[in-house]
Design a protein around this motif. Sequence first.
Motif, PDB file in Angstrom:
ATOM      1  N   ASP A   7       0.818  -1.208   0.000  1.00 33.86           N
ATOM      2  CA  ASP A   7       0.000   0.000   0.000  1.00 33.86           C
ATOM      3  C   ASP A   7       0.851   1.256   0.000  1.00 33.86           C
ATOM      4  N   GLY A   8       2.079   1.136   0.531  1.00 34.46           N
ATOM      5  CA  GLY A   8       2.909   2.318   0.612  1.00 34.46           C
ATOM      6  C   GLY A   8       4.293   2.003   1.099  1.00 34.46           C
ATOM      7  N   ILE A   9       5.058   3.083   1.300  1.00 35.58           N
ATOM      8  CA  ILE A   9       6.447   2.951   1.732  1.00 35.58           C
ATOM      9  C   ILE A   9       6.732   3.826   2.942  1.00 35.58           C
ATOM     10  N   ILE A  10       7.780   3.428   3.631  1.00 29.28           N
ATOM     11  CA  ILE A  10       8.398   4.213   4.696  1.00 29.28           C
ATOM     12  C   ILE A  10       9.823   4.433   4.221  1.00 29.28           C
ATOM     13  N   THR A  11      10.361   5.619   4.406  1.00 25.14           N
ATOM     14  CA  THR A  11      11.726   5.897   3.985  1.00 25.14           C
ATOM     15  C   THR A  11      12.257   7.137   4.699  1.00 25.14           C
ATOM     16  N   THR A  12      13.563   7.267   4.698  1.00 23.36           N
ATOM     17  CA  THR A  12      14.212   8.481   5.192  1.00 23.36           C
ATOM     18  C   THR A  12      14.566   9.407   4.031  1.00 23.36           C
TER      19      THR A  12
END
Length: 189
Positions: free
Chosen positions: A87-92
């Motif tokens: 559904d989506g991403i997490i990132t810095t």
Amino acid sequence: MERIFWEAVEENPIIAAVKNMEDLEKCCSLSDIHVVFILFGDICSIADIVQKVKEAGKIAMIHVDLIGGLSTREIAVEFLKNNTEADGIITTKPALVRKARELSMYTVLRYFLLDSMAYENILSQQHSVHPDFIEVLPGAMPKVIHRLCAEIKVPVIAGGLITDKESVMGALTAGATAVSSTNHKVWNL
């Protein structure tokens, strides 16, 4: 019917962050957990990991920076969109958030609040990056979270060092929209 990220977080502000298959199996068995942050895997296993999350009826958010074999370039987000049901991403990385938004994926921009410079980066980047959520680590800093929530318009997820009811309540009372934790006890609160 697919659950919307915002609604899922509103329904239960505790997000299960998983770092191995044991964590994945545990959180998928919990009906109260609606969002899963996937913090492990590689290009060969990530589609299967996401599929398990989706089969459990949960929102699958992949921490793209932690997936073995993926680069830190926008093509990694395209790969995830085209080869998984994420559904989506997490990132810095702000550029990856922009790419995910172009691809109609949910986005979480993760920050490590180490000092005042990191804090200032959040304030300045919120206007140019536009993630759905900002995740701040460590999340066990209610005073800082309260100040940050008052200064930005993006909802905040508190993560890192969230280990008990007190730290969950401290973050939520300070203004965080949700908390993410790898701690199984927190998932059951």
